[in-house]
Design a protein around this motif. Structure first.
Motif, PDB file in Angstrom:
ATOM      1  N   CYS A 156     -24.928  49.832  17.516  1.00 22.59           N
ATOM      2  CA  CYS A 156     -25.280  49.526  16.125  1.00 22.59           C
ATOM      3  C   CYS A 156     -24.507  48.303  15.629  1.00 22.59           C
ATOM      4  CB  CYS A 156     -24.991  50.725  15.228  1.00 22.59           C
ATOM      5  SG  CYS A 156     -26.057  52.154  15.522  1.00 22.59           S
ATOM      6  N   ALA A 157     -23.219  48.223  16.009  1.00 20.44           N
ATOM      7  CA  ALA A 157     -22.411  47.070  15.602  1.00 20.44           C
ATOM      8  C   ALA A 157     -22.969  45.776  16.190  1.00 20.44           C
ATOM      9  CB  ALA A 157     -20.963  47.266  16.034  1.00 20.44           C
ATOM     10  N   LEU A 158     -23.377  45.822  17.451  1.00 15.88           N
ATOM     11  CA  LEU A 158     -23.966  44.636  18.079  1.00 15.88           C
ATOM     12  C   LEU A 158     -25.293  44.272  17.417  1.00 15.88           C
ATOM     13  CD1 LEU A 158     -23.206  45.420  21.832  1.00 15.88           C
ATOM     14  CD2 LEU A 158     -22.192  43.597  20.444  1.00 15.88           C
ATOM     15  N   ALA A 159     -26.056  45.292  17.017  1.00 14.22           N
ATOM     16  CA  ALA A 159     -27.317  45.023  16.316  1.00 14.22           C
ATOM     17  C   ALA A 159     -27.053  44.351  14.968  1.00 14.22           C
ATOM     18  CB  ALA A 159     -28.094  46.321  16.121  1.00 14.22           C
ATOM     19  N   VAL A 160     -26.020  44.831  14.254  1.00 16.39           N
ATOM     20  CA  VAL A 160     -25.649  44.197  12.981  1.00 16.39           C
ATOM     21  C   VAL A 160     -25.254  42.743  13.219  1.00 16.39           C
ATOM     22  CG1 VAL A 160     -23.979  44.195  11.088  1.00 16.39           C
ATOM     23  CG2 VAL A 160     -24.957  46.353  11.876  1.00 16.39           C
ATOM     24  N   LEU A 161     -24.450  42.507  14.255  1.00 17.83           N
ATOM     25  CA  LEU A 161     -24.004  41.149  14.570  1.00 17.83           C
ATOM     26  C   LEU A 161     -25.184  40.237  14.878  1.00 17.83           C
ATOM     27  CD1 LEU A 161     -21.875  39.008  15.283  1.00 17.83           C
ATOM     28  CD2 LEU A 161     -21.756  40.027  17.578  1.00 17.83           C
ATOM     29  N   TYR A 162     -26.087  40.700  15.721  1.00 15.56           N
ATOM     30  CA  TYR A 162     -27.237  39.877  16.109  1.00 15.56           C
ATOM     31  C   TYR A 162     -28.109  39.545  14.899  1.00 15.56           C
ATOM     32  CZ  TYR A 162     -31.736  38.594  18.127  1.00 15.56           C
ATOM     33  OH  TYR A 162     -32.910  37.943  18.416  1.00 15.56           O
ATOM     34  N   CYS A 163     -28.444  40.567  14.126  1.00 14.67           N
ATOM     35  CA  CYS A 163     -29.323  40.343  12.969  1.00 14.67           C
ATOM     36  C   CYS A 163     -28.642  39.466  11.919  1.00 14.67           C
ATOM     37  CB  CYS A 163     -29.728  41.682  12.352  1.00 14.67           C
ATOM     38  SG  CYS A 163     -30.753  42.707  13.426  1.00 14.67           S
ATOM     39  N   LEU A 164     -27.333  39.668  11.737  1.00 13.52           N
ATOM     40  CA  LEU A 164     -26.616  38.850  10.762  1.00 13.52           C
ATOM     41  C   LEU A 164     -26.587  37.388  11.196  1.00 13.52           C
ATOM     42  CD1 LEU A 164     -24.878  38.747   8.180  1.00 13.52           C
ATOM     43  CD2 LEU A 164     -22.881  39.125   9.632  1.00 13.52           C
ATOM     44  N   ALA A 165     -26.335  37.155  12.482  1.00 14.75           N
ATOM     45  CA  ALA A 165     -26.314  35.775  12.975  1.00 14.75           C
ATOM     46  C   ALA A 165     -27.671  35.104  12.776  1.00 14.75           C
ATOM     47  CB  ALA A 165     -25.920  35.757  14.452  1.00 14.75           C
ATOM     48  N   ARG A 166     -28.741  35.850  13.030  1.00 14.98           N
ATOM     49  CA  ARG A 166     -30.075  35.285  12.814  1.00 14.98           C
ATOM     50  C   ARG A 166     -30.348  35.082  11.326  1.00 14.98           C
ATOM     51  NH1 ARG A 166     -33.591  35.738  17.199  1.00 14.98           N
ATOM     52  NH2 ARG A 166     -34.924  34.410  15.899  1.00 14.98           N
ATOM     53  N   ALA A 167     -29.882  36.022  10.509  1.00 16.21           N
ATOM     54  CA  ALA A 167     -30.113  35.911   9.064  1.00 16.21           C
ATOM     55  C   ALA A 167     -29.378  34.717   8.474  1.00 16.21           C
ATOM     56  CB  ALA A 167     -29.680  37.198   8.361  1.00 16.21           C
ATOM     57  N   LEU A 168     -28.153  34.473   8.949  1.00 14.26           N
ATOM     58  CA  LEU A 168     -27.359  33.382   8.381  1.00 14.26           C
ATOM     59  C   LEU A 168     -27.914  32.010   8.739  1.00 14.26           C
ATOM     60  CD1 LEU A 168     -23.682  34.646   8.784  1.00 14.26           C
ATOM     61  CD2 LEU A 168     -25.188  34.784   6.804  1.00 14.26           C
ATOM     62  N   SER A 169     -28.852  31.964   9.674  1.00  9.46           N
ATOM     63  CA  SER A 169     -29.480  30.667   9.969  1.00  9.46           C
ATOM     64  C   SER A 169     -30.286  30.158   8.785  1.00  9.46           C
ATOM     65  CB  SER A 169     -30.381  30.788  11.202  1.00  9.46           C
ATOM     66  OG  SER A 169     -31.462  31.678  10.956  1.00  9.46           O
ATOM     67  N   ILE A 170     -30.519  31.026   7.804  1.00 10.51           N
ATOM     68  CA  ILE A 170     -31.229  30.585   6.605  1.00 10.51           C
ATOM     69  C   ILE A 170     -30.422  29.528   5.861  1.00 10.51           C
ATOM     70  CG2 ILE A 170     -30.276  32.295   4.987  1.00 10.51           C
ATOM     71  CD1 ILE A 170     -33.071  32.578   3.813  1.00 10.51           C
ATOM     72  N   PHE A 171     -29.091  29.545   6.042  1.00  8.91           N
ATOM     73  CA  PHE A 171     -28.268  28.533   5.392  1.00  8.91           C
ATOM     74  C   PHE A 171     -28.459  27.167   6.045  1.00  8.91           C
ATOM     75  CE2 PHE A 171     -25.991  32.503   4.419  1.00  8.91           C
ATOM     76  CZ  PHE A 171     -25.966  32.404   3.043  1.00  8.91           C
ATOM     77  N   ASP A 172     -28.728  27.142   7.356  1.00 12.38           N
ATOM     78  CA  ASP A 172     -29.063  25.873   8.011  1.00 12.38           C
ATOM     79  C   ASP A 172     -30.375  25.331   7.456  1.00 12.38           C
ATOM     80  OD1 ASP A 172     -26.806  26.131   9.617  1.00 12.38           O
ATOM     81  OD2 ASP A 172     -27.904  27.265  11.142  1.00 12.38           O
ATOM     82  N   TRP A 173     -31.327  26.237   7.304  1.00  8.61           N
ATOM     83  CA  TRP A 173     -32.616  25.834   6.733  1.00  8.61           C
ATOM     84  C   TRP A 173     -32.427  25.314   5.312  1.00  8.61           C
ATOM     85  CZ3 TRP A 173     -35.015  28.052   2.430  1.00  8.61           C
ATOM     86  CH2 TRP A 173     -36.330  27.646   2.192  1.00  8.61           C
ATOM     87  N   GLU A 174     -31.580  26.000   4.539  1.00  6.85           N
ATOM     88  CA  GLU A 174     -31.335  25.566   3.164  1.00  6.85           C
ATOM     89  C   GLU A 174     -30.684  24.189   3.141  1.00  6.85           C
ATOM     90  OE1 GLU A 174     -29.075  27.219  -0.859  1.00  6.85           O
ATOM     91  OE2 GLU A 174     -28.200  27.511   1.124  1.00  6.85           O
ATOM     92  N   ARG A 175     -29.712  23.955   4.041  1.00  8.89           N
ATOM     93  CA  ARG A 175     -29.056  22.652   4.090  1.00  8.89           C
ATOM     94  C   ARG A 175     -30.051  21.547   4.452  1.00  8.89           C
ATOM     95  NH1 ARG A 175     -23.806  21.180   5.008  1.00  8.89           N
ATOM     96  NH2 ARG A 175     -23.395  23.012   3.716  1.00  8.89           N
ATOM     97  N   GLU A 176     -30.933  21.823   5.411  1.00  6.10           N
ATOM     98  CA  GLU A 176     -31.950  20.838   5.772  1.00  6.10           C
ATOM     99  C   GLU A 176     -32.871  20.550   4.590  1.00  6.10           C
ATOM    100  OE1 GLU A 176     -33.878  22.522   9.110  1.00  6.10           O
ATOM    101  OE2 GLU A 176     -32.177  22.262  10.476  1.00  6.10           O
ATOM    102  N   GLU A 177     -33.219  21.609   3.853  1.00  5.07           N
ATOM    103  CA  GLU A 177     -34.057  21.415   2.675  1.00  5.07           C
ATOM    104  C   GLU A 177     -33.338  20.577   1.621  1.00  5.07           C
ATOM    105  OE1 GLU A 177     -37.317  22.418   1.758  1.00  5.07           O
ATOM    106  OE2 GLU A 177     -37.379  22.521   3.944  1.00  5.07           O
ATOM    107  N   GLN A 178     -32.043  20.810   1.447  1.00  2.07           N
ATOM    108  CA  GLN A 178     -31.271  20.026   0.487  1.00  2.07           C
ATOM    109  C   GLN A 178     -31.226  18.558   0.888  1.00  2.07           C
ATOM    110  OE1 GLN A 178     -27.537  22.127   0.501  1.00  2.07           O
ATOM    111  NE2 GLN A 178     -28.131  23.500  -1.169  1.00  2.07           N
ATOM    112  N   ILE A 179     -31.070  18.307   2.198  1.00  2.00           N
ATOM    113  CA  ILE A 179     -31.051  16.916   2.674  1.00  2.00           C
ATOM    114  C   ILE A 179     -32.404  16.255   2.453  1.00  2.00           C
ATOM    115  CG2 ILE A 179     -30.851  15.474   4.732  1.00  2.00           C
ATOM    116  CD1 ILE A 179     -28.774  17.488   5.774  1.00  2.00           C
ATOM    117  N   ARG A 180     -33.475  16.990   2.802  1.00  2.00           N
ATOM    118  CA  ARG A 180     -34.819  16.432   2.590  1.00  2.00           C
ATOM    119  C   ARG A 180     -35.076  16.179   1.107  1.00  2.00           C
ATOM    120  NH1 ARG A 180     -36.519  19.722   7.086  1.00  2.00           N
ATOM    121  NH2 ARG A 180     -36.867  21.501   5.711  1.00  2.00           N
ATOM    122  N   GLN A 181     -34.627  17.124   0.277  1.00  2.00           N
ATOM    123  CA  GLN A 181     -34.823  16.959  -1.160  1.00  2.00           C
ATOM    124  C   GLN A 181     -34.056  15.751  -1.682  1.00  2.00           C
ATOM    125  OE1 GLN A 181     -36.898  18.678  -2.906  1.00  2.00           O
ATOM    126  NE2 GLN A 181     -36.418  17.977  -4.961  1.00  2.00           N
ATOM    127  N   ALA A 182     -32.824  15.582  -1.186  1.00  2.00           N
ATOM    128  CA  ALA A 182     -32.023  14.433  -1.623  1.00  2.00           C
ATOM    129  C   ALA A 182     -32.676  13.123  -1.194  1.00  2.00           C
ATOM    130  CB  ALA A 182     -30.611  14.541  -1.051  1.00  2.00           C
TER     131      ALA A 182
END
Length: 460
Positions: free
Chosen positions: A210-236
């Motif tokens: 279960c801990a490994l599942a939390v880690l995997y899903c969290l790592a994938r979920a946090l990639s949304i911040f990379d997407w957000e940063r790319e969107e901020q750069i494109r917006q700028a």
């Protein structure tokens, strides 16, 4: 073989939680506007402290058989404290998440939390008085797992799944992985809070999984911040291009306005000179007045062009959104008398900006909504705080806009009204950009919705 497997499981178990903390800590989230940023440090703290707890378990299993009773009591006491601290961090994360998703029963949860804490402390006190220390520590650990392991894990998981649903509009798949992470947390809460450790080797295996599942899903979920940063750069980048475009158009408009203003002024003077020579009984004075009206309208157009080219941001101050909106509505009260205006504003929303400019923006957008809603005579205005932004929405009951109209509405000189120049929404968009915000339009099932977003102002 079983001992080696147990050591390996606890090592991986602790590493999984430590990696959860590191996954969050190594992210640069300072520029993110996602609301979950405020809760993630609590989850990282849970990961670090729970990793220490699991490695203490490993340490006990490794060297415990060769130690005396006093050593065991001392280490078990430390392990119990680490377990409690880790679950308190998880509870903190759960509490922050409930606040982010704006759970309507949050005040009841506060009362329940106080009651649970009181019950927990009372049970600990009773157990401590009634038991020897070597019997009390396992009992305390069991109570901690039941109350602070199962409860916060389940609440955190449910809050994460709710947050994932709120983020469904984002195209990035990281949004839904927050939901998967929540489900993994719920599974871990059940495994650690309900299933006793002494049932066999499969229990720590299940918890580690279960801990490994939390880690995997969290790592994938946090990639949304990379997407957000790319969107901020494109917006700028897009804003820079748009700013250059507006600057060029503004320079051209200013030059044209200056060149046209002088002939218009001379034409007005000639009208004044011509007026005494006209026969008052003929239609000459009427036609002359028409000429004056058209010349005056042309001068107003020139003023709009100059305003467009020279719009600047200054005199910033903290502005309560409800006060600013009511001020704009008051200016339009003569037009709003036959209208039904529904308002749903979240209290306490404050933005930083130039009051005059932002009031002009609201008046302009509201005027357009009034024009569009002449038949139904109804407007809907709502405002919420979401993802660190104040989001104001003004809905009209009109025909809406075509796809082309929505895309070009903020472009200079684009208009669907013959008597307008098409600079109103352009100026609104420009002002919002200068204030760090955005203006967007979309159709809804009764008309057009205009979205105005600003960064929330938080006084120092």
């Amino acid at each position: 073989m079983n001992e080696l497997a147990l050591y390996t499981i606890y090592l991986i178990y602790g590493l999984a939680f430590f990696a959860i903390g590191m996954t969050i800590s190594l992210r640069d989230l300072k520029l993110s506007r996602l609301s979950i940023v405020a809760a993630l440090p609590a989850l990282a703290l849970f990961g670090y402290t729970h990793a220490l707890h699991e490695w203490t378990e490993l340490y006990i299993e490794w060297v415990g058989p060769n130690r005396d009773v006093s050593w065991h009591l001392q280490v078990e006491s430390m392990r119990s404290v680490k377990l409690l601290l880790s679950y308190l961090a998880l509870g903190w994360f759960a509490w922050k998440m409930l606040g982010l998703i704006r759970w309507r029963y949050l005040h009841w949860m506060r009362t329940i939390t106080y009651a649970v804490m009181t019950t927990y402390l009372a049970l600990l006190a009773i157990s401590y008085q009634a038991m020897a220390l070597e019997a009390f520590l396992p009992t305390a650990n069991t109570l901690t797992r039941w109350i602070f392991g199962l409860g916060p894990a389940v609440v955190s998981g449910l809050a994460l799944t709710a947050y994932a649903r709120q983020q469904h509009w984002r195209s990035h798949r990281g949004a839904r992985y927050f939901g998967y992470c929540g489900l993994a947390l719920i599974a871990y809460g059940v495994a650690t809070g309900i299933i006793p450790t002494d049932l066999g080797l499969w229990v720590p295996v299940l918890r580690a999984s279960c801990a490994l599942a939390v880690l995997y899903c969290l790592a994938r979920a946090l990639s949304i911040f990379d997407w957000e940063r790319e969107e901020q750069i494109r917006q700028a980048q897009w804003q820079l291009v748009r700013a250059d475009h507006h600057r060029a158009v503004g320079t051209l408009a200013s030059g044209l306005a200056s060149e046209i203003e002088q002939p218009l002024q001379r034409a007005m003077e000639k009208c004044d000179e011509l007026e005494p020579e006209l026969d008052m009984d003929s239609d000459g004075p009427y036609r002359l007045e028409q000429i004056r009206d058209e010349l005056q309208r042309s001068r107003e157009v020139c003023k709009e062009l100059v305003t467009f080219s020279q719009h600047a941001q200054d005199d910033l101050q903290a502005l309560p959104l409800d006060t600013l909106l009511n001020s704009a509505l008051e200016l339009l009260s003569h037009r709003l008398k036959p209208f039904i205006v529904l308002q749903d504003l979240e209290p306490g929303l404050t933005i930083l900006g130039n009051e005059k400019q932002l009031k002009e923006v609201l008046v302009n957008v509201l005027s357009n909504a009034i024009d569009a809603s002449e038949e139904v005579k109804r407007l809907e205005i709502s405002a919420v705080l979401k993802e660190g932004e104040v989001q104001l929405e003004i809905r009209d009951y009109g025909p809406g806009l075509s796809g082309e109209g929505q895309n070009n509405a903020t472009e200079p000189f684009y208009t669907t009204k013959q008597e307008h120049m098409g600079l109103g929404l352009t100026l609104c968009h420009q002002v919002l950009q200068q204030h760090g915000g955005q203006l967007s339009l979309e159709n809804w099932h009764h008309g057009l919705a205009v979205h105005l977003n600003w960064p929330r102002h938080q006084p120092a």
